[in-house]
Design a protein around this motif. Structure first.
Motif, PDB file in Angstrom:
ATOM      1  N   ARG A   1       1.879   0.487 -28.840  1.00 49.81           N
ATOM      2  CA  ARG A   1       1.564   1.844 -28.393  1.00 49.81           C
ATOM      3  C   ARG A   1       0.655   1.847 -27.168  1.00 49.81           C
ATOM      4  O   ARG A   1       0.715   2.752 -26.342  1.00 49.81           O
ATOM      5  N   LYS A   2      -0.189   0.837 -27.074  1.00 51.85           N
ATOM      6  CA  LYS A   2      -1.121   0.748 -25.946  1.00 51.85           C
ATOM      7  C   LYS A   2      -0.444   0.240 -24.677  1.00 51.85           C
ATOM      8  O   LYS A   2      -1.076   0.122 -23.629  1.00 51.85           O
ATOM      9  N   GLY A   3       0.844  -0.080 -24.794  1.00 51.62           N
ATOM     10  CA  GLY A   3       1.582  -0.526 -23.616  1.00 51.62           C
ATOM     11  C   GLY A   3       1.592  -2.022 -23.407  1.00 51.62           C
ATOM     12  O   GLY A   3       2.078  -2.506 -22.380  1.00 51.62           O
ATOM     13  N   ILE A   4       1.065  -2.795 -24.363  1.00 50.43           N
ATOM     14  CA  ILE A   4       1.087  -4.253 -24.246  1.00 50.43           C
ATOM     15  C   ILE A   4       2.511  -4.733 -24.478  1.00 50.43           C
ATOM     16  O   ILE A   4       3.177  -4.303 -25.423  1.00 50.43           O
ATOM     17  N   ASP A   5       3.006  -5.597 -23.618  1.00 50.47           N
ATOM     18  CA  ASP A   5       4.404  -6.020 -23.727  1.00 50.47           C
ATOM     19  C   ASP A   5       4.610  -6.859 -24.985  1.00 50.47           C
ATOM     20  O   ASP A   5       3.700  -7.524 -25.488  1.00 50.47           O
ATOM     21  N   SER A   6       5.832  -6.812 -25.496  1.00 45.39           N
ATOM     22  CA  SER A   6       6.144  -7.444 -26.786  1.00 45.39           C
ATOM     23  C   SER A   6       5.967  -8.961 -26.752  1.00 45.39           C
ATOM     24  O   SER A   6       5.603  -9.565 -27.771  1.00 45.39           O
ATOM     25  N   ILE A   7       6.229  -9.592 -25.608  1.00 44.76           N
ATOM     26  CA  ILE A   7       6.084 -11.048 -25.527  1.00 44.76           C
ATOM     27  C   ILE A   7       4.633 -11.451 -25.771  1.00 44.76           C
ATOM     28  O   ILE A   7       4.348 -12.397 -26.518  1.00 44.76           O
ATOM     29  N   THR A   8       3.707 -10.718 -25.171  1.00 40.74           N
ATOM     30  CA  THR A   8       2.286 -11.017 -25.362  1.00 40.74           C
ATOM     31  C   THR A   8       1.868 -10.778 -26.807  1.00 40.74           C
ATOM     32  O   THR A   8       1.136 -11.583 -27.397  1.00 40.74           O
ATOM     33  N   ILE A   9       2.329  -9.675 -27.396  1.00 40.71           N
ATOM     34  CA  ILE A   9       1.985  -9.386 -28.792  1.00 40.71           C
ATOM     35  C   ILE A   9       2.534 -10.474 -29.704  1.00 40.71           C
ATOM     36  O   ILE A   9       1.855 -10.930 -30.634  1.00 40.71           O
TER      37      ILE A   9
ATOM     38  N   PHE B   1       7.944   4.803 -22.429  1.00 39.29           N
ATOM     39  CA  PHE B   1       8.783   4.509 -21.271  1.00 39.29           C
ATOM     40  C   PHE B   1       8.366   5.378 -20.081  1.00 39.29           C
ATOM     41  O   PHE B   1       8.266   4.908 -18.949  1.00 39.29           O
ATOM     42  N   ARG B   2       8.108   6.680 -20.358  1.00 42.02           N
ATOM     43  CA  ARG B   2       7.691   7.591 -19.294  1.00 42.02           C
ATOM     44  C   ARG B   2       6.360   7.142 -18.676  1.00 42.02           C
ATOM     45  O   ARG B   2       6.198   7.156 -17.449  1.00 42.02           O
ATOM     46  N   LYS B   3       5.407   6.738 -19.507  1.00 41.81           N
ATOM     47  CA  LYS B   3       4.107   6.284 -19.005  1.00 41.81           C
ATOM     48  C   LYS B   3       4.244   5.046 -18.120  1.00 41.81           C
ATOM     49  O   LYS B   3       3.552   4.895 -17.118  1.00 41.81           O
ATOM     50  N   GLN B   4       5.148   4.154 -18.514  1.00 47.47           N
ATOM     51  CA  GLN B   4       5.370   2.960 -17.700  1.00 47.47           C
ATOM     52  C   GLN B   4       5.960   3.332 -16.341  1.00 47.47           C
ATOM     53  O   GLN B   4       5.574   2.777 -15.305  1.00 47.47           O
ATOM     54  N   LEU B   5       6.875   4.291 -16.349  1.00 48.50           N
ATOM     55  CA  LEU B   5       7.467   4.742 -15.085  1.00 48.50           C
ATOM     56  C   LEU B   5       6.415   5.404 -14.190  1.00 48.50           C
ATOM     57  O   LEU B   5       6.375   5.174 -12.970  1.00 48.50           O
ATOM     58  N   GLU B   6       5.561   6.235 -14.790  1.00 45.97           N
ATOM     59  CA  GLU B   6       4.522   6.923 -14.032  1.00 45.97           C
ATOM     60  C   GLU B   6       3.499   5.941 -13.455  1.00 45.97           C
ATOM     61  O   GLU B   6       2.894   6.213 -12.398  1.00 45.97           O
TER      62      GLU B   6
END
Length: 474
Positions: free
Chosen positions: A427-435, A462-467
């Motif tokens: 939810r915090k935007g950390i990518d799945s590979i790192t998690i 997804f929207r937050k990543q685009l912004e």
């Protein structure tokens, strides 16, 4: 690994003496009579075989005489003794008791023995059928014939092998991936063995050979466990997976040749996981709830919060010690080798976790059993959520889709801690590979089952990543 060898029971005797097969097994010595008798002077001690000139002074047991079919006696007996040794060598991984039984059956694998057993077994079937008022059918007789045809090929039943499978796991003889099986896993093996015994008992069968298992048997087992016991698909899947494991290992040990375990029959349809994840705000409620200092609920609550903040499994969170705490560039981390995978993981220590570790002298709270943990953490959850807060759950039960509301506290278990860490990190935007590097998940499929967010949340992320890359959305 040692090799099987042959020896005489009384090497200095002047009379016929038995030829034995032996093996220096890790549990002791295997000594089994082959039934063949020779004069010591007719035995070649160096080559471990009968001398060519000693054939007139050899006793051949009846179960071998019926198999000779005019073959030259010395060559036949020496070949048989070699086959016995090879058979013993191929089954060294079995426990000593099961290996001894296996070897005896191999040596005495004669048609006469099976016909006698079959005759006695059929008399019992007829007698029991009369008592129950049931007519002996053609299908009943054919089923019994098939069983004995299978028995001629197999010398170890499924229950016998399963019990030996558990025994070897307990003694550390069976070590999947070079690692000793832990007691929790062994308990799950025993649970599945009890389920199998119960199923066979319901069918009026004491035991079964691997070769008797067909598609109908597997379907019957799954249907019986799912409908009669009202098992959820996840529970059924775990038991079927363990049966498949036992089936595969018995196949690899040469116990049977039935490859049904490789088919889709051993798959179980499961519903989408309904496990929950807690938000950061809900986790804080666990931190803030007032509990007797260092009491059982306090210990369990602290361990649960550690898992929520680190992503560690319960088996790993329980083992944290000062040796697992490292410092790098002014920050502290927990570095630990996962008990389940033997892989090392490193996870940062949050302020909340640091406070808990200090409370317990830089270690995790005193060890408690997994079962007690899951019982006590539900008690803590009741204090946090109360009994009125409920969640709608949908799952497969008894082969049907069932939806019902359950209290949120009843869903809290050790898995929720790790699941909450993965979900909140995502939810915090950390990518799945790192998690996944933190949690130790090796593949994305198993990791994705831990992330519990809605389709709407996916879209927002997804929207937050685009912004963040100056993409404008409405």
């Amino acid at each position: 690994m040692t090799s099987a060898y042959l020896f005489l029971r009384k090497a200095k005797s002047k009379e016929l003496t038995l030829v034995y097969v032996g093996l220096r097994h890790e549990e002791g010595y295997l000594r089994v009579s082959t039934g063949i008798k020779v004069l010591p002077k007719s035995w070649d001690g160096k080559k471990h075989q009968i001398k060519r000139n000693g054939i007139s002074q050899v006793f051949i047991p009846p179960y071998l005489l019926s198999q000779m079919n005019g073959a030259e006696e010395t060559s036949f007996l020496n070949r048989f003794l070699i086959e016995v040794c090879r058979f013993v060598d191929s089954r060294q991984s079995l426990s000593l008791d099961v290996l001894k039984s296996d070897v005896k059956d191999f040596i005495r694998n004669s048609e006469g023995d099976y016909l006698t057993d079959f005759y006695q077994d059929m008399k019992r079937v007829v007698s029991e059928s009369k008592i129950q008022g049931i007519e002996v059918s053609k299908e009943m007789i054919q089923s019994k014939i098939n069983q004995y045809q299978t028995r001629e090929r197999e010398s170890v039943t499924m229950l016998n092998y399963f019990e030996d499978f558990i025994l070897r796991s307990e003694k550390g003889v069976r070590m999947p991936k070079g690692k000793k099986v832990d007691q929790n896993t062994i308990r799950t093996y025993r649970a599945t063995l009890r389920v199998l015994k119960s199923f066979l008992m319901d069918k009026g069968v004491e035991d079964i050979y691997f070769g008797d298992v067909n598609l109908n048997w597997v379907a019957d087992f799954k249907s019986s466990m799912s409908q009669k016991r009202n098992w959820r698909s996840a529970t059924l899947g775990k038991h079927v997976a363990r049966l498949k494991m036992v089936f595969r290992e018995a196949y690899e040990h040469g116990i049977h040749t039935n490859q049904i375990f490789q088919t889709s029959a051993f798959n179980v349809e499961t519903s989408v996981g309904q496990g929950i994840a807690l938000s950061d705000e809900e986790i804080k409620k666990f931190v803030d709830v007032k509990l007797p200092l260092k009491g059982k609920l306090d210990k369990v609550r602290d361990l649960f919060v550690i898992m929520c903040h680190t992503g560690l499994r319960l088996s790993d969170a329980k083992r944290i010690s000062p040796d697992n705490i490292i410092k790098s560039k002014e920050h502290f981390y927990i570095e630990i080798v996962q008990e389940k995978t033997d892989a090392a993981v490193v996870t940062p220590i949050s302020g909340v976790v640091w406070g808990i570790l200090e409370k317990w002298e830089m270690s995790s709270p005193p060890i408690i059993s997994d079962q007690k943990f899951n019982d006590y953490i539900k008690e803590v959850a009741e204090l946090v959520f109360g009994e009125d807060e409920t969640i709608l759950q949908t799952h497969l039960e008894g082969g049907k889709v069932v939806s019902k509301r359950v209290s949120k506290s009843s869903l809290i278990s050790s898995h929720v801690g790790r699941r909450s860490f993965a979900t909140n990190s995502f939810r915090k935007g950390i990518d799945s590979i790192t998690i996944r590097k933190i949690t130790g998940h090796k593949d994305s499929k198993s990791f994705e089952s831990y992330v519990k967010i809605s389709e709407r949340e996916h879209a927002d992320l997804f929207r937050k990543q685009l912004e963040s890359i100056n993409y404008k959305s409405k």
